[in-house]
Design a protein around this motif. Sequence first.
Motif, PDB file in Angstrom:
ATOM      1  N   ASP A   1      13.601  33.329  50.220  1.00  0.00           N
ATOM      2  CA  ASP A   1      15.051  33.180  50.154  1.00  0.00           C
ATOM      3  C   ASP A   1      15.629  34.566  49.846  1.00  0.00           C
ATOM      4  N   ARG A   2      15.030  35.585  49.149  1.00  0.00           N
ATOM      5  CA  ARG A   2      15.349  36.867  49.073  1.00  0.00           C
ATOM      6  C   ARG A   2      15.535  37.549  50.249  1.00  0.00           C
ATOM      7  N   ARG A   3      14.464  37.429  51.340  1.00  0.00           N
ATOM      8  CA  ARG A   3      14.518  38.086  52.504  1.00  0.00           C
ATOM      9  C   ARG A   3      15.934  37.329  53.270  1.00  0.00           C
ATOM     10  N   LEU A   4      16.018  36.175  53.345  1.00  0.00           N
ATOM     11  CA  LEU A   4      17.298  35.703  53.823  1.00  0.00           C
ATOM     12  C   LEU A   4      18.589  36.190  53.434  1.00  0.00           C
ATOM     13  N   LEU A   5      18.642  36.527  52.217  1.00  0.00           N
ATOM     14  CA  LEU A   5      19.825  37.084  51.551  1.00  0.00           C
ATOM     15  C   LEU A   5      19.910  38.417  51.938  1.00  0.00           C
TER      16      LEU A   5
ATOM     17  N   SER B   1      30.462  32.221  50.592  1.00  0.00           N
ATOM     18  CA  SER B   1      30.703  31.109  50.715  1.00  0.00           C
ATOM     19  C   SER B   1      29.321  30.549  51.607  1.00  0.00           C
ATOM     20  N   VAL B   2      28.628  31.529  52.387  1.00  0.00           N
ATOM     21  CA  VAL B   2      27.726  31.081  53.124  1.00  0.00           C
ATOM     22  C   VAL B   2      26.475  30.504  52.465  1.00  0.00           C
ATOM     23  N   LEU B   3      26.248  31.450  51.091  1.00  0.00           N
ATOM     24  CA  LEU B   3      25.271  31.378  50.178  1.00  0.00           C
ATOM     25  C   LEU B   3      25.545  29.887  49.533  1.00  0.00           C
ATOM     26  N   LEU B   4      26.583  29.632  49.330  1.00  0.00           N
ATOM     27  CA  LEU B   4      26.934  28.354  48.638  1.00  0.00           C
ATOM     28  C   LEU B   4      26.869  27.006  49.408  1.00  0.00           C
ATOM     29  N   GLU B   5      27.188  27.273  50.804  1.00  0.00           N
ATOM     30  CA  GLU B   5      27.067  26.100  51.916  1.00  0.00           C
ATOM     31  C   GLU B   5      25.798  25.904  52.204  1.00  0.00           C
ATOM     32  N   ARG B   6      24.908  26.947  52.218  1.00  0.00           N
ATOM     33  CA  ARG B   6      23.617  26.519  52.479  1.00  0.00           C
ATOM     34  C   ARG B   6      22.837  26.011  51.670  1.00  0.00           C
ATOM     35  N   ARG B   7      23.371  25.534  50.605  1.00  0.00           N
ATOM     36  CA  ARG B   7      22.736  24.722  49.505  1.00  0.00           C
ATOM     37  C   ARG B   7      22.859  22.993  50.145  1.00  0.00           C
ATOM     38  N   LYS B   8      23.858  22.772  50.848  1.00  0.00           N
ATOM     39  CA  LYS B   8      23.872  21.274  51.465  1.00  0.00           C
ATOM     40  C   LYS B   8      22.779  20.895  52.247  1.00  0.00           C
ATOM     41  N   PHE B   9      22.245  21.864  52.903  1.00  0.00           N
ATOM     42  CA  PHE B   9      20.847  21.751  53.713  1.00  0.00           C
ATOM     43  C   PHE B   9      19.589  21.543  52.967  1.00  0.00           C
ATOM     44  N   LYS B  10      19.539  21.531  51.836  1.00  0.00           N
ATOM     45  CA  LYS B  10      18.430  21.314  50.901  1.00  0.00           C
ATOM     46  C   LYS B  10      17.281  22.211  51.213  1.00  0.00           C
ATOM     47  N   SER B  11      16.014  21.814  51.352  1.00  0.00           N
ATOM     48  CA  SER B  11      14.917  22.696  51.622  1.00  0.00           C
ATOM     49  C   SER B  11      15.359  23.675  52.922  1.00  0.00           C
ATOM     50  N   LEU B  12      16.086  23.117  54.075  1.00  0.00           N
ATOM     51  CA  LEU B  12      16.320  23.952  55.059  1.00  0.00           C
ATOM     52  C   LEU B  12      17.276  25.051  54.817  1.00  0.00           C
ATOM     53  N   GLY B  13      18.093  24.807  53.934  1.00  0.00           N
ATOM     54  CA  GLY B  13      18.808  26.142  53.153  1.00  0.00           C
ATOM     55  C   GLY B  13      18.301  27.061  52.400  1.00  0.00           C
ATOM     56  N   TYR B  14      17.456  26.586  51.551  1.00  0.00           N
ATOM     57  CA  TYR B  14      16.716  27.566  50.576  1.00  0.00           C
ATOM     58  C   TYR B  14      15.412  26.583  50.124  1.00  0.00           C
ATOM     59  N   ASN B  15      14.434  27.628  49.650  1.00  0.00           N
ATOM     60  CA  ASN B  15      13.052  27.011  49.106  1.00  0.00           C
ATOM     61  C   ASN B  15      13.615  26.725  47.768  1.00  0.00           C
ATOM     62  N   ILE B  16      14.253  27.184  47.321  1.00  0.00           N
ATOM     63  CA  ILE B  16      14.861  26.883  45.738  1.00  0.00           C
ATOM     64  C   ILE B  16      16.371  27.013  45.719  1.00  0.00           C
ATOM     65  N   PRO B  17      17.107  26.043  45.213  1.00  0.00           N
ATOM     66  CA  PRO B  17      18.474  26.016  45.029  1.00  0.00           C
ATOM     67  C   PRO B  17      18.837  27.034  43.997  1.00  0.00           C
ATOM     68  N   TYR B  18      20.011  27.560  44.145  1.00  0.00           N
ATOM     69  CA  TYR B  18      20.429  28.702  43.326  1.00  0.00           C
ATOM     70  C   TYR B  18      21.800  28.482  42.988  1.00  0.00           C
ATOM     71  N   GLU B  19      22.304  28.589  41.797  1.00  0.00           N
ATOM     72  CA  GLU B  19      23.564  28.375  41.150  1.00  0.00           C
ATOM     73  C   GLU B  19      24.467  29.736  41.135  1.00  0.00           C
ATOM     74  N   PHE B  20      24.810  29.949  42.463  1.00  0.00           N
ATOM     75  CA  PHE B  20      25.747  31.127  42.574  1.00  0.00           C
ATOM     76  C   PHE B  20      27.196  30.699  42.201  1.00  0.00           C
ATOM     77  N   ASN B  21      27.938  31.679  41.448  1.00  0.00           N
ATOM     78  CA  ASN B  21      28.962  31.277  40.677  1.00  0.00           C
ATOM     79  C   ASN B  21      30.338  32.394  41.061  1.00  0.00           C
TER      80      ASN B  21
ATOM     81  N   VAL C   1      17.799  35.180  42.738  1.00  0.00           N
ATOM     82  CA  VAL C   1      16.857  34.588  43.718  1.00  0.00           C
ATOM     83  C   VAL C   1      15.370  35.054  43.203  1.00  0.00           C
ATOM     84  N   THR C   2      14.502  33.972  42.885  1.00  0.00           N
ATOM     85  CA  THR C   2      13.136  34.094  42.548  1.00  0.00           C
ATOM     86  C   THR C   2      11.966  33.887  43.871  1.00  0.00           C
TER      87      THR C   2
END
Length: 279
Positions: free
Chosen positions: A96-100, A31-51, A91-92
């Motif tokens: 972002d990988r470090r965050l994960l 859930s955290v990985l998905l919700e961080r996408r709403k913060f745009k560039s503050l959440g990830y450098n690149i948005p990812y489609e986790f499913n 994750v590329t």
Amino acid sequence: MYNLITEEKFAECRQTSKYKKLLFTLCWFHSVLLERRKFKSLGYNIPYEFNDSDYLICHDLIIVFLDENPNKTPFEAMRYLIGEANYGGRVTDSWDRRLLNVYMNQFFCENAISEEKFFLSELSDYFIPPDGDLGYYKEFIEHLPHNDHPAAFGQHPNADISSQIEQTNELLETIVSLQPGAITVDGSSPEEVVANQIDSMIGSIPELFDISSIQQSMRARPGPEALKTVLYQEVTRYNVLLSHIRKSLGNLRNAVTGFAAITPNLEEIMTALLEYKVP
């Protein structure tokens, strides 16, 4: 995420207590990985489609690890397969990988299964609940705050403001884009509307600053020279901006009246004026 787990699957693991705690941890991690996408560039450098498939595969991995290692939970192997191989495979970006991996080390640890109330964030609302059946966990999740605070995802409160501004801008842009292309006001054509706007805007553009007179008047005033230098630079830049606005409006005026061809740049300015946006 608990809706994806059946009663049979929930009861499959032999190490019941560890499984229930790590399952809740996995749901929170996903859930955290998905919700961080709403913060745009503050959440990830690149948005990812986790499913859901990422979640379900890791769920099965947890069961396998626990059943095959009843004496000691292999957190290191678990973190690698979940964080590096499964979720990390999408994750590329290195940051972002470090965050994960930071999340993996924070959530999948010995304290998560040994502490009675292991907190998943700095907020007191988010923690691993006591053992219960599948319905108990669903009910516990239903009572969590409906509007999550940014701190729940390791973000500063200002991050929520930035995401809300971006979401509002996207909403307004979508609404504007749905308007018909041929906008008329009192029977006027789009070209006539733009021409009237140009006349109004050109009349409101101030004259250029006389830099030489400003420099003469500032020499007699006391004050730091650095501030005066900054003032001269800003006045020069402002003159360039005013000149560019006046020139662009003049070119667009000629284009909409048929005296010049409309370039892609002028077309963008025209569209922005029709939609009452800043070009």
